[in-house]
Each structure stands twice: as C-alpha cells, then as structure tokens.
Write an enzyme that holds these catalytic residues in place. Structure first.
Site, PDB file in Angstrom:
ATOM      1  CG  PHE A 155      -1.876  -1.177   1.245  1.00  0.00           C
ATOM      2  CD1 PHE A 155      -2.952  -1.239   0.374  1.00  0.00           C
ATOM      3  CD2 PHE A 155      -1.665  -2.232   2.116  1.00  0.00           C
ATOM      4  CE1 PHE A 155      -3.816  -2.324   0.372  1.00  0.00           C
ATOM      5  CE2 PHE A 155      -2.520  -3.329   2.130  1.00  0.00           C
ATOM      6  CZ  PHE A 155      -3.603  -3.378   1.252  1.00  0.00           C
ATOM      7  CB  CYS A 266      -1.133   2.606  -8.320  1.00  0.00           C
ATOM      8  SG  CYS A 266       0.611   2.288  -8.063  1.00  0.00           S
TER       9      CYS A 266
HETATM   10  C1  UGA Z   1      -1.294   4.824  -4.661  1.00  0.00           C
HETATM   11  C2  UGA Z   1      -1.880   4.529  -3.269  1.00  0.00           C
HETATM   12  O1  UGA Z   1      -2.058   5.747  -2.548  1.00  0.00           O
HETATM   13  C3  UGA Z   1      -0.972   3.600  -2.483  1.00  0.00           C
HETATM   14  O2  UGA Z   1      -1.573   3.258  -1.226  1.00  0.00           O
HETATM   15  C4  UGA Z   1      -0.741   2.327  -3.300  1.00  0.00           C
HETATM   16  O3  UGA Z   1       0.151   1.427  -2.639  1.00  0.00           O
HETATM   17  C5  UGA Z   1      -0.151   2.694  -4.649  1.00  0.00           C
HETATM   18  O4  UGA Z   1      -1.061   3.581  -5.338  1.00  0.00           O
HETATM   19  C6  UGA Z   1       0.048   1.424  -5.422  1.00  0.00           C
HETATM   20  O5  UGA Z   1      -0.943   0.746  -5.700  1.00  0.00           O
HETATM   21  O6  UGA Z   1       1.197   1.038  -5.648  1.00  0.00           O
HETATM   22  P1  UGA Z   1       0.612   6.462  -5.642  1.00  0.00           P
HETATM   23  O7  UGA Z   1       0.138   6.047  -6.998  1.00  0.00           O
HETATM   24  O8  UGA Z   1       2.058   6.470  -5.349  1.00  0.00           O
HETATM   25  O9  UGA Z   1      -0.065   5.543  -4.492  1.00  0.00           O
HETATM   26  O10 UGA Z   1       0.103   7.951  -5.434  1.00  0.00           O
HETATM   27  P2  UGA Z   1      -1.013   8.713  -4.591  1.00  0.00           P
HETATM   28  O11 UGA Z   1      -0.362   9.583  -3.596  1.00  0.00           O
HETATM   29  O12 UGA Z   1      -2.043   7.797  -4.089  1.00  0.00           O
HETATM   30  O13 UGA Z   1      -1.643   9.647  -5.731  1.00  0.00           O
HETATM   31  C7  UGA Z   1      -2.333   9.089  -6.834  1.00  0.00           C
HETATM   32  C8  UGA Z   1      -2.898  10.170  -7.706  1.00  0.00           C
HETATM   33  O14 UGA Z   1      -3.983  10.830  -7.073  1.00  0.00           O
HETATM   34  C9  UGA Z   1      -1.899  11.274  -8.070  1.00  0.00           C
HETATM   35  O15 UGA Z   1      -2.071  11.633  -9.416  1.00  0.00           O
HETATM   36  C10 UGA Z   1      -2.270  12.405  -7.149  1.00  0.00           C
HETATM   37  O16 UGA Z   1      -1.936  13.672  -7.661  1.00  0.00           O
HETATM   38  C11 UGA Z   1      -3.765  12.221  -7.068  1.00  0.00           C
HETATM   39  N1  UGA Z   1      -4.347  12.790  -5.834  1.00  0.00           N
HETATM   40  C12 UGA Z   1      -4.109  12.202  -4.628  1.00  0.00           C
HETATM   41  C13 UGA Z   1      -5.141  13.927  -5.924  1.00  0.00           C
HETATM   42  O17 UGA Z   1      -5.369  14.483  -7.019  1.00  0.00           O
HETATM   43  N2  UGA Z   1      -5.685  14.425  -4.778  1.00  0.00           N
HETATM   44  C14 UGA Z   1      -5.465  13.864  -3.548  1.00  0.00           C
HETATM   45  O18 UGA Z   1      -6.020  14.369  -2.551  1.00  0.00           O
HETATM   46  C15 UGA Z   1      -4.658  12.727  -3.488  1.00  0.00           C
END
Ligand code: UGA
Length: 440
Positions: A155, A266
């Site tokens: 995660f 992801c």
């Molecule tokens: C995500 C999950 O958060 C992890 O728990 C998981 O392990 C991982 O995928 C995976 O499956 O390997 P990650 O892809 O590194 O992690 O990034 P996030 O921080 O979750 O962001 C994902 C996307 O959502 C980004 O484009 C980010 O900019 C966007 N986001 C996130 C938003 O636009 N708003 C938010 O409030 C949060």
C-alpha cells in the site's frame, strides 16, 4: 531465532523498496533482477528510480550484507523462507486487464528451482484468482512441491514509500495455512506495533483488498474533483468544502485535494482492472466505471482551462508549465495529467517551456519534440505569458506572487493544484485561476 531469508523476484519499484526495507531489519534479502542494465546499476549502488531515502537505505543494506542483487534465481530462492513475486503487471493492451505474463513466468522459474518449503508471495497487484492460478502452475511444473501461496499487497505511495512501508497503517496477508502465516508474521514483526495492524485473510480477499483500497481512494479524489467543478459553477470554494467534510471522521481529510485528475502507475491501472474483474464476475462496478470515465475526461479537459484563461487562444503564446510528474517527489510520468496538457498546448501553437525537479528525462519521450526543457523554475517562468502549475512540488509552493509577477511577461496563472493563495496572487496583479475556486 535465525534471520529469515527472502528472495525478491524483480528489482522494480515495489521489489526494491520492500527489499531494502526488509533488509533494514536483518532479514537476508536477495533481489533477482533479469534486466542486465538495471542489475548493473543496482550493483553499483545507482538506483534507477527517484524515491527519497531509497539510495541510502539500499547502500546500508548492501554494506551490512543483508541485501544483495543478482540474476541467479536458483541461488536466491533455494533456502529462502519466502519468495516474493514483485515483477511488473502492466495493463494489457486492448482489454484493460493486468498483464500477468511476467508473474507466471517468474512463478514457473521459481517452481523449477525451489528445493524445500517456501511461501510464494505476490506483492505485485494481481487480479483476484491469481493466487489460485499460481498454486496450479506450481503443482503443474513441480508436482508435490512443498509450498504455500500467499498474497501480500503493498500500500505504499511513491514519494513516501519508505515511511509508508516502515509505519504501515496495516499489513494484509492472504494465505491458507498457519505455516505461511507464521513466516509472514515473523517477517513483518519488526514493523508491527499494534496487533490490529496485521490482517490475515484468505488469498482472494487479500487480492481484492488491494483493488478496493486504490479504487476507493481514486473515487474519493474523483468526487472532490467533481465538487470542484460544481463549486466553480455555483460560486462556492471547494477547498472549504473539502476541509469541512473532511472533519467528519466518517469521511476523513485525506485524498480530498482537487486537481487535474489522478495519474501514476496505480490508480489508473487498478481502477481499470477492477472494472474488468467486476464485469467478468457478473457484479459490475458502475461506480468505478464512472470514476475511470470521469477521470479520463478530466485529464483531457485541463488544457481547455488554460486556453480559456489565455482568452481563447494560445497561438504564439509562451507558456511555462511547472511540474510534469504525476505527483511530487517522484520521477514517475506514467499517466501524468501533464502529458495531455502539454500536448494540446503545443498542438494549438503555444511555445511551451517546462520545468520539473525530477521528471524531465522521463518526460522527454512522452511530450511533443518542440517543448523547451528548463533546468530552473526561473528559466521556465522568465518572459512567459502564462504559468500553469501541474504538479505541486514544494519548490513551486515557495514562489511568491511578486516573484512570479516580476518574472513573467504576462499575468495569467492557472494553478491546477491550488498551491497558491488566490487573494495574494490577485493582489500582486496576477489573473489567477485555481481549481474549484471562482475565478477573480
Ligand atoms: C497509490 C496509493 O495511494 C498507495 O496506497 C498504493 O500502494 C499505490 O497507489 C500502489 O498501488 O502502488 P501512488 O500512486 O504512489 O499511491 O500515489 P497517490 O499519492 O495515491 O496519488 C495518486 C494520484 O492521485 C496522483 O495523481 C495524485 O496527484 C492524485 N491525488 C491524490 C489527488 O489528485 N488528490 C489527492 O487528494 C490525493
């Protein structure tokens, strides 16, 4: 008790981070990497991805002898208590399913090489039912081999991977035997401070938990993005909406930051895979289908905001784009919203000058050829007619409105991450467009 030995098949992002983290607790970790160039880099201590703290953690593990890199799968798996399959599972072309070619190939090889009991663990995100299929492959390749198959989804987030791994909200282990449970329980014991953090389930449940978690978070982000669009129409402020609803413990404040749509390796892949899994299981997920469609449309539409802010045309305009990666503290460009934004601006005749602290090398093959790459923020911003913030890197947050105004030739700022204070921007003479806040 003797230190545990594990083999990590795949020195990609998840394999490298989890391998390095396990090695910090004196577990003996042998990472098997098949790509010769990548292996050579790892052996020289060069980490092919940008992740804060990872280079140091790998160096520590190697220095104390608990972490090693090689291409000899047999040597790595023989005598290992657990063999982690951490190879890539890209989206298969055409049908949106995760491509398990590498997973199954790795499992076959492992089955041929094992000479004693081990738990074969999937750490890559794999469709529900993969564990069962892996068990069948092993039985086919090496009938009667003494193994257990387990699912241990990861995660961690890019950019904060080590802290996420070391202080997990929870560790999920899906397995069918107490023997497998004991091995994985021992492996994670140093990270567990509360018994409730360790969750044991069946294999299928663990596999589904991973998709459910990512899809729920993607849905949360998509929800607030829709509220942002609605706020703009109604004259409301989405940041205040997010803050207020987030204070409800049932909703929670995280993942309510509106933006240009989610990207990365992801959320896009896993939401699409869940849609396919659910369709095939005869229990379609209308919600996640909508999340995928809404997010795709959102990313494609971000350039229109920039064009509108520039008065309906960007032909001949110089546009500074700050941030290319899908989020800060990574060099990962996969499915980044910056790609369609830059492509459309270039197509419409803008001179686009980009800067990203880590992602420019990864961006080059994905962006149109006639983009100017700038080594500094100032280089991109100097003389620009408009500024577009696509990724919320800390260095961009530190820019003052006065400095932005002084550097630019024009005064349009499109902030797709709401990193700036709208009032301060307007006071400095900038025409500021945030997300979900009414333009002033
Ligand atoms: C995500 C999950 O958060 C992890 O728990 C998981 O392990 C991982 O995928 C995976 O499956 O390997 P990650 O892809 O590194 O992690 O990034 P996030 O921080 O979750 O962001 C994902 C996307 O959502 C980004 O484009 C980010 O900019 C966007 N986001 C996130 C938003 O636009 N708003 C938010 O409030 C949060």
């Amino acid at each position: 008790m003797e230190a545990l030995k594990i083999a990590m098949i795949g020195g990609g992002y998840v394999g490298l981070v989890s391998g390095a983290c396990f090695s910090a607790f004196d577990t003996e970790v042998a990472v098997v990497e098949a790509d010769p160039a990548r292996l050579a880099a790892l052996r020289e201590g060069r980490i092919p991805i940008y992740e804060p703290g990872l280079t140091e953690l790998v160096a520590e593990g190697v220095a104390k002898g608990s972490l090693s890199f090689g291409d000899d799968l047999k040597a790595a798996v023989q005598g290992a208590d657990a063999v982690f399959i951490a190879v890539g599972t890209p989206t298969r072309r055409g049908d949106g399913h995760a491509d398990l070619t590498y997973v199954y190939a790795a499992v076959e090889q492992v089955a041929r090489c094992l000479n004693g009991y081990a738990v074969v663990v999937t750490k890559s995100t794999v469709p529900v039912g993969t564990g069962r299929r892996i068990a069948a492959i092993i039985e086919h390749v090496a009938p009667g081999l003494d193994v257990d198959v387990a699912s241990n989804p990861e995660f961690l987030r890019e950019g904060s991977a080590i802290a996420d791994f070391m202080q997990p909200d929870r560790v999920v282990v899906g397995c069918a035997t107490s023997r497998a449970r004991d091995v994985l329980g021992r492996l994670y014991a140093p990270l567990i401070t509360r018994a409730e953090q360790m969750i044991y389930t069946g294999v299928e449940t663990a596999e589904l938990i991973k998709y459910a978690a990512n899809s729920f978070l993607a849905m949360k982000v998509t929800f607030i993005n829709e509220m942002a669009d609605l706020s703009e129409k109604l004259g409301a402020n989405v940041m205040e909406v997010a803050h207020a609803i987030g204070l409800d413990a049932r909703i929670g404040p995280r993942f309510l930051q509106p933006g240009p749509g989610f990207g990365g390796s992801c959320f896009p892949k896993d939401t699409l895979a869940l849609v396919r899994i659910a369709q095939e299981a005869g229990a379609p997920s209308r919600l996640i289908e909508a999340v995928v469609a809404v997010n795709d449309a959102r990313k494609a539409s971000m350039s229109a905001r920039v064009i509108a802010a520039c008065g309906g045309s960007v032909r001949g305009a110089t546009i500074a784009v700050l941030g290319l990666t899908f989020k800060p503290d990574t060099d990962d460009m996969r499915d980044s919203p910056s790609v369609p934004v830059v492509a459309r601006l270039v197509e419409d005749g803008a001179h686009v000058r980009v800067h990203d602290p880590q992602g420019m090398d990864q961006a080059r093959p994905l962006l149109p050829p006639d983009v100017t790459y700038c080594d500094s923020i100032e280089g991109a911003l100097g003389g620009a007619d408009a500024l577009v913030v696509v990724t919320e890197w800390k260095a961009f947050r530190n820019l003052t409105p006065e400095a932005i105004r002084a550097a630019m030739a024009g005064n349009v700022v499109v902030d797709l991450r709401n990193i700036f204070d709208p009032a301060a921007m307007v006071a400095a003479g900038l025409r500021y467009y945030g997300i979900g806040t009414t333009p002033r």
